[in-house]
Write a protein that holds these residues in place. Sequence first.
Motif, PDB file in Angstrom:
ATOM      1  N   LEU A   1       0.835  -1.202   0.000  1.00 46.62           N
ATOM      2  CA  LEU A   1       0.000   0.000   0.000  1.00 46.62           C
ATOM      3  C   LEU A   1       0.873   1.257   0.000  1.00 46.62           C
ATOM      4  O   LEU A   1       1.572   1.555   0.962  1.00 46.62           O
ATOM      5  CB  LEU A   1      -0.906  -0.013   1.230  1.00 46.62           C
ATOM      6  N   THR A   2       0.818   2.006  -1.098  1.00 45.50           N
ATOM      7  CA  THR A   2       1.639   3.209  -1.236  1.00 45.50           C
ATOM      8  C   THR A   2       0.838   4.496  -1.133  1.00 45.50           C
ATOM      9  O   THR A   2       1.367   5.535  -0.750  1.00 45.50           O
ATOM     10  CB  THR A   2       2.381   3.216  -2.583  1.00 45.50           C
ATOM     11  N   HIS A   3      -0.435   4.445  -1.531  1.00 43.22           N
ATOM     12  CA  HIS A   3      -1.336   5.587  -1.457  1.00 43.22           C
ATOM     13  C   HIS A   3      -2.721   5.055  -1.083  1.00 43.22           C
ATOM     14  O   HIS A   3      -2.918   3.840  -1.022  1.00 43.22           O
ATOM     15  CB  HIS A   3      -1.407   6.330  -2.795  1.00 43.22           C
ATOM     16  N   VAL A   4      -3.660   5.946  -0.866  1.00 42.77           N
ATOM     17  CA  VAL A   4      -5.016   5.520  -0.538  1.00 42.77           C
ATOM     18  C   VAL A   4      -5.571   4.641  -1.668  1.00 42.77           C
ATOM     19  O   VAL A   4      -5.549   5.036  -2.842  1.00 42.77           O
ATOM     20  CB  VAL A   4      -5.931   6.739  -0.324  1.00 42.77           C
ATOM     21  N   ASN A   5      -6.033   3.450  -1.311  1.00 49.01           N
ATOM     22  CA  ASN A   5      -6.648   2.526  -2.263  1.00 49.01           C
ATOM     23  C   ASN A   5      -5.706   2.159  -3.417  1.00 49.01           C
ATOM     24  O   ASN A   5      -6.151   1.912  -4.530  1.00 49.01           O
ATOM     25  CB  ASN A   5      -7.959   3.128  -2.808  1.00 49.01           C
ATOM     26  N   LYS A   6      -4.418   2.096  -3.149  1.00 44.90           N
ATOM     27  CA  LYS A   6      -3.443   1.762  -4.205  1.00 44.90           C
ATOM     28  C   LYS A   6      -2.410   0.788  -3.653  1.00 44.90           C
ATOM     29  O   LYS A   6      -1.582   1.148  -2.816  1.00 44.90           O
ATOM     30  CB  LYS A   6      -2.750   3.024  -4.720  1.00 44.90           C
ATOM     31  N   TRP A   7      -2.465  -0.450  -4.149  1.00 42.01           N
ATOM     32  CA  TRP A   7      -1.486  -1.471  -3.800  1.00 42.01           C
ATOM     33  C   TRP A   7      -0.580  -1.672  -5.005  1.00 42.01           C
ATOM     34  O   TRP A   7      -1.063  -1.895  -6.118  1.00 42.01           O
ATOM     35  CB  TRP A   7      -2.195  -2.783  -3.442  1.00 42.01           C
ATOM     36  N   LEU A   8       0.736  -1.581  -4.816  1.00 38.49           N
ATOM     37  CA  LEU A   8       1.675  -1.539  -5.934  1.00 38.49           C
ATOM     38  C   LEU A   8       2.814  -2.535  -5.758  1.00 38.49           C
ATOM     39  O   LEU A   8       3.344  -2.694  -4.651  1.00 38.49           O
ATOM     40  CB  LEU A   8       2.232  -0.123  -6.088  1.00 38.49           C
ATOM     41  N   ILE A   9       3.178  -3.189  -6.860  1.00 36.61           N
ATOM     42  CA  ILE A   9       4.329  -4.094  -6.903  1.00 36.61           C
ATOM     43  C   ILE A   9       5.268  -3.568  -7.985  1.00 36.61           C
ATOM     44  O   ILE A   9       4.888  -3.460  -9.147  1.00 36.61           O
ATOM     45  CB  ILE A   9       3.907  -5.538  -7.233  1.00 36.61           C
ATOM     46  N   ALA A  10       6.486  -3.246  -7.606  1.00 37.65           N
ATOM     47  CA  ALA A  10       7.436  -2.614  -8.528  1.00 37.65           C
ATOM     48  C   ALA A  10       8.434  -3.613  -9.100  1.00 37.65           C
ATOM     49  O   ALA A  10       8.715  -4.659  -8.506  1.00 37.65           O
ATOM     50  CB  ALA A  10       8.189  -1.495  -7.815  1.00 37.65           C
ATOM     51  N   HIS A  11       8.977  -3.264 -10.254  1.00 41.18           N
ATOM     52  CA  HIS A  11      10.057  -4.037 -10.867  1.00 41.18           C
ATOM     53  C   HIS A  11      11.391  -3.504 -10.332  1.00 41.18           C
ATOM     54  O   HIS A  11      11.531  -2.292 -10.112  1.00 41.18           O
ATOM     55  CB  HIS A  11      10.018  -3.900 -12.392  1.00 41.18           C
ATOM     56  N   PRO A  12      12.378  -4.387 -10.114  1.00 33.53           N
ATOM     57  CA  PRO A  12      13.671  -3.922  -9.575  1.00 33.53           C
ATOM     58  C   PRO A  12      14.364  -2.885 -10.447  1.00 33.53           C
ATOM     59  O   PRO A  12      15.202  -2.121  -9.956  1.00 33.53           O
ATOM     60  CB  PRO A  12      14.490  -5.202  -9.438  1.00 33.53           C
ATOM     61  N   GLU A  13      14.040  -2.836 -11.745  1.00 34.82           N
ATOM     62  CA  GLU A  13      14.677  -1.877 -12.641  1.00 34.82           C
ATOM     63  C   GLU A  13      13.946  -0.525 -12.671  1.00 34.82           C
ATOM     64  O   GLU A  13      14.410   0.409 -13.328  1.00 34.82           O
ATOM     65  CB  GLU A  13      14.740  -2.444 -14.059  1.00 34.82           C
ATOM     66  N   SER A  14      12.822  -0.438 -11.975  1.00 34.71           N
ATOM     67  CA  SER A  14      12.001   0.772 -12.070  1.00 34.71           C
ATOM     68  C   SER A  14      12.542   1.938 -11.255  1.00 34.71           C
ATOM     69  O   SER A  14      12.246   3.097 -11.548  1.00 34.71           O
ATOM     70  CB  SER A  14      10.579   0.463 -11.596  1.00 34.71           C
ATOM     71  N   GLY A  15      13.305   1.647 -10.182  1.00 29.50           N
ATOM     72  CA  GLY A  15      13.779   2.691  -9.285  1.00 29.50           C
ATOM     73  C   GLY A  15      12.742   3.139  -8.274  1.00 29.50           C
ATOM     74  O   GLY A  15      13.002   4.027  -7.462  1.00 29.50           O
ATOM     75  N   LEU A  16      11.562   2.511  -8.287  1.00 30.19           N
ATOM     76  CA  LEU A  16      10.497   2.902  -7.373  1.00 30.19           C
ATOM     77  C   LEU A  16      10.778   2.497  -5.933  1.00 30.19           C
ATOM     78  O   LEU A  16      10.129   2.987  -5.007  1.00 30.19           O
ATOM     79  CB  LEU A  16       9.167   2.299  -7.833  1.00 30.19           C
ATOM     80  N   ASP A  17      11.758   1.607  -5.747  1.00 33.72           N
ATOM     81  CA  ASP A  17      12.128   1.211  -4.393  1.00 33.72           C
ATOM     82  C   ASP A  17      12.656   2.405  -3.596  1.00 33.72           C
ATOM     83  O   ASP A  17      12.559   2.442  -2.364  1.00 33.72           O
ATOM     84  CB  ASP A  17      13.174   0.097  -4.426  1.00 33.72           C
ATOM     85  N   LYS A  18      13.204   3.411  -4.303  1.00 37.44           N
ATOM     86  CA  LYS A  18      13.718   4.606  -3.637  1.00 37.44           C
ATOM     87  C   LYS A  18      12.594   5.385  -2.952  1.00 37.44           C
ATOM     88  O   LYS A  18      12.841   6.165  -2.031  1.00 37.44           O
ATOM     89  CB  LYS A  18      14.436   5.499  -4.645  1.00 37.44           C
ATOM     90  N   ASP A  19      11.348   5.166  -3.443  1.00 37.20           N
ATOM     91  CA  ASP A  19      10.195   5.825  -2.848  1.00 37.20           C
ATOM     92  C   ASP A  19       9.485   4.916  -1.852  1.00 37.20           C
ATOM     93  O   ASP A  19       8.376   5.222  -1.399  1.00 37.20           O
ATOM     94  CB  ASP A  19       9.210   6.250  -3.946  1.00 37.20           C
ATOM     95  N   GLY A  20      10.126   3.779  -1.547  1.00 36.94           N
ATOM     96  CA  GLY A  20       9.551   2.859  -0.579  1.00 36.94           C
ATOM     97  C   GLY A  20       8.634   1.807  -1.144  1.00 36.94           C
ATOM     98  O   GLY A  20       7.977   1.088  -0.390  1.00 36.94           O
ATOM     99  N   ALA A  21       8.577   1.676  -2.476  1.00 35.97           N
ATOM    100  CA  ALA A  21       7.694   0.686  -3.097  1.00 35.97           C
ATOM    101  C   ALA A  21       8.195  -0.733  -2.860  1.00 35.97           C
ATOM    102  O   ALA A  21       9.401  -0.977  -2.787  1.00 35.97           O
ATOM    103  CB  ALA A  21       7.571   0.950  -4.592  1.00 35.97           C
ATOM    104  N   PHE A  22       7.267  -1.657  -2.760  1.00 33.26           N
ATOM    105  CA  PHE A  22       7.590  -3.074  -2.621  1.00 33.26           C
ATOM    106  C   PHE A  22       8.061  -3.608  -3.967  1.00 33.26           C
ATOM    107  O   PHE A  22       7.382  -3.465  -4.983  1.00 33.26           O
ATOM    108  CB  PHE A  22       6.364  -3.856  -2.149  1.00 33.26           C
ATOM    109  N   VAL A  23       9.236  -4.219  -4.009  1.00 37.16           N
ATOM    110  CA  VAL A  23       9.787  -4.773  -5.251  1.00 37.16           C
ATOM    111  C   VAL A  23       9.445  -6.257  -5.305  1.00 37.16           C
ATOM    112  O   VAL A  23       9.939  -7.040  -4.506  1.00 37.16           O
ATOM    113  CB  VAL A  23      11.311  -4.555  -5.322  1.00 37.16           C
ATOM    114  N   GLY A  24       8.591  -6.619  -6.251  1.00 35.03           N
ATOM    115  CA  GLY A  24       8.153  -8.001  -6.322  1.00 35.03           C
ATOM    116  C   GLY A  24       7.872  -8.510  -7.721  1.00 35.03           C
ATOM    117  O   GLY A  24       7.441  -9.648  -7.893  1.00 35.03           O
ATOM    118  N   LEU A  25       8.111  -7.683  -8.738  1.00 34.72           N
ATOM    119  CA  LEU A  25       7.937  -8.162 -10.112  1.00 34.72           C
ATOM    120  C   LEU A  25       9.148  -8.972 -10.528  1.00 34.72           C
ATOM    121  O   LEU A  25      10.289  -8.510 -10.409  1.00 34.72           O
ATOM    122  CB  LEU A  25       7.723  -6.996 -11.069  1.00 34.72           C
ATOM    123  N   LYS A  26       8.899 -10.169 -11.038  1.00 29.96           N
ATOM    124  CA  LYS A  26       9.958 -11.045 -11.511  1.00 29.96           C
ATOM    125  C   LYS A  26       9.843 -11.210 -13.020  1.00 29.96           C
ATOM    126  O   LYS A  26       8.758 -11.244 -13.570  1.00 29.96           O
ATOM    127  CB  LYS A  26       9.851 -12.407 -10.821  1.00 29.96           C
TER     128      LYS A  26
END
Length: 210
Positions: free
Chosen positions: A179-204
Amino acid sequence: MTIKPVTGRAFKPFGRVIKGYYLRSLIEEMEKTECPSDRVVYEPSVRSLETLKINRQFSEEAYGGMPIQIGYCNGRNHLLNAVEYHRDSELNLACTDMILLVGKRQDIGRDYTYDTGKMQAFLVKKGTLVEIYSTTLHYAPISAGEHENFRCVVVLPRGTNEPLPACRGKAHTKEDQLLTHVNKWLIAHPESGLDKDGAFVGLKGENIRL
């Protein structure tokens, strides 16, 4: 990856094309919104769009009387980068041709990882209104051409994608880490750089590029 038409049977598990709405004024108003060629911009709630008559129709008919917000996702994009889901359907109006990358929430693993090889691509032609089901994984649209921008109206229940309350407690379940925002569950790719914003990295798998 094969790009299928959103009007075909293959899209039925993910959503549906909606007809019967007068959309011209909304598409015309979208021409005035920001649309950069070097990134994607998202605005969850835009007053100039929400003051149009279509706002009431979306609220009363598409969402059964729920309060809604109308925003946009515009720019140029060719990478998957992440997937997200909500606890409700999302409406997307293509104001240009664009491509949607979608998957099934049911395919998320118990550890909340997801194989990008299960994603499918669908072409949405300009003027097409699409409902994305709550069980559908999705993210920012993909540009229909290498050097083309896209404009997409995004309709959701009011408050979706807004910042989480500062008083929100600690995570209690594994899903809470998505959960990153209200009503938004997000799974990031390790190449996206979204982990820097605290996103869960789980795309394989591959960070799909189209």
